[in-house]
Design an enzyme around this catalytic site. Sequence first.
Site, mmCIF file in Angstrom:
data_model
loop_
_atom_site.group_PDB
_atom_site.id
_atom_site.type_symbol
_atom_site.label_atom_id
_atom_site.label_comp_id
_atom_site.label_asym_id
_atom_site.label_seq_id
_atom_site.Cartn_x
_atom_site.Cartn_y
_atom_site.Cartn_z
ATOM 1 N N PRO A 2 0.819 -1.098 0.042
ATOM 2 C CA PRO A 2 0.094 0.095 0.001
ATOM 3 C C PRO A 2 0.854 1.265 -0.104
ATOM 4 C CG PRO A 2 -0.489 -1.597 1.831
ATOM 5 C CD PRO A 2 0.596 -2.198 1.291
ATOM 6 N N GLU A 3 0.503 2.255 -0.854
ATOM 7 C CA GLU A 3 1.218 3.430 -0.697
ATOM 8 C C GLU A 3 0.312 4.399 0.140
ATOM 9 O OE1 GLU A 3 3.207 4.575 -4.425
ATOM 10 O OE2 GLU A 3 3.519 2.683 -5.164
ATOM 11 N N HIS A 106 -5.007 -15.362 9.552
ATOM 12 C CA HIS A 106 -4.118 -14.204 9.737
ATOM 13 C C HIS A 106 -4.567 -13.057 10.419
ATOM 14 C CE1 HIS A 106 -1.713 -16.395 6.728
ATOM 15 N NE2 HIS A 106 -2.521 -16.303 6.072
ATOM 16 N N ARG A 125 1.226 -11.453 5.428
ATOM 17 C CA ARG A 125 2.864 -11.732 5.668
ATOM 18 C C ARG A 125 3.519 -10.988 6.649
ATOM 19 N NH1 ARG A 125 4.742 -9.872 -0.684
ATOM 20 N NH2 ARG A 125 2.647 -10.292 -1.520
ATOM 21 N N LYS A 168 21.912 17.472 -6.565
ATOM 22 C CA LYS A 168 21.796 16.082 -6.376
ATOM 23 C C LYS A 168 21.906 15.525 -7.813
ATOM 24 C CE LYS A 168 19.258 15.006 -2.420
ATOM 25 N NZ LYS A 168 20.412 15.064 -1.288
#
Length: 314
Positions: A2-3, A106, A125, A168
Amino acid sequence: MPELPEVETVRRGLAPAMVGARFARVTLRRPNLRFPFPESFVERLEGRTVLALDRRAKYLVAGLDSGESLILHLGMSGRFDVAMPDGRNLSPGDFYLDGAQGAPKHDHVVMALSNGATVTYNDARRFGFMDLVPSADLATCRHFAAMGLEPLSDALTPEAVARLFRHKITPLKAALLDQRLIAGLGNIYVCEALHRAGLHPEMPAGRLAGPDGRPSSKARLLAKVIPQVLTEAVAAGGSTLRDYAQTDGSSGAFQHAFRVYDRAGEVCRTIGCGGCIERITQSGRSTFYCATCQRHPEGLSGSSKIPVKSKVEL
Ligand code: ZN
């Protein structure tokens, strides 16, 4: 994984059940997730009221009336199920397409709230985690101390982009993924933002600042499109990923709006472009971009444009 938009979607699903409610009973079904639960975790939660549920980058932060904050991270496959006492399920979404990941075995943390809601954390997970830190020390706690600015806040200005990226030489995509500069951006939304801004993912990040350190027109564009992409994705309920699902069991829809991500070989969606979406690898991860409308300022057209497959074969 998930972002930010998916985590924000989860926050919006959890907030109505949690804010203002007290933890009546907290049950841990195992001693750890990615990390062990904090010492006396259950005792520090039970009886405490959630004053607010905020988000910082990809972390959820529940402020408690004890002066501590509960930090929640979904990791790769974490999800919340929110069962309300009237039978409604407010689960903030099911972004993960693999249904097996929501299997009851889970369910690792069950939180019964004073309003009758039950919030269950499920994580196949177990890369997610929970932590408790003093609310007064949030900014300096180990999770947030080195974290960059919040992309959905007033802090993301062209001037800030120029200041962070000045000098950068790292590729722009890598700089955008660097959580110490801007926090919460992941592979999908960086690819999408770069396409909208017409910027090549391999251009040196420092190009976004002029010699005097002031933001270039590209920095201005990027500071505009990043929140735009994220806001649209939040409005769509996030993106449904092979690994991701919302808390009411519904799915995010932003994947249908992807302009480049996971579209290698397809036609660019920029009106009048006609280019083809390319895939390159940067730092071992796929980057999707249009070589026609995202030109490299030095004329490079993807120096690492080696098909992923042949790279593996080498
Ligand atoms: Zn294009």
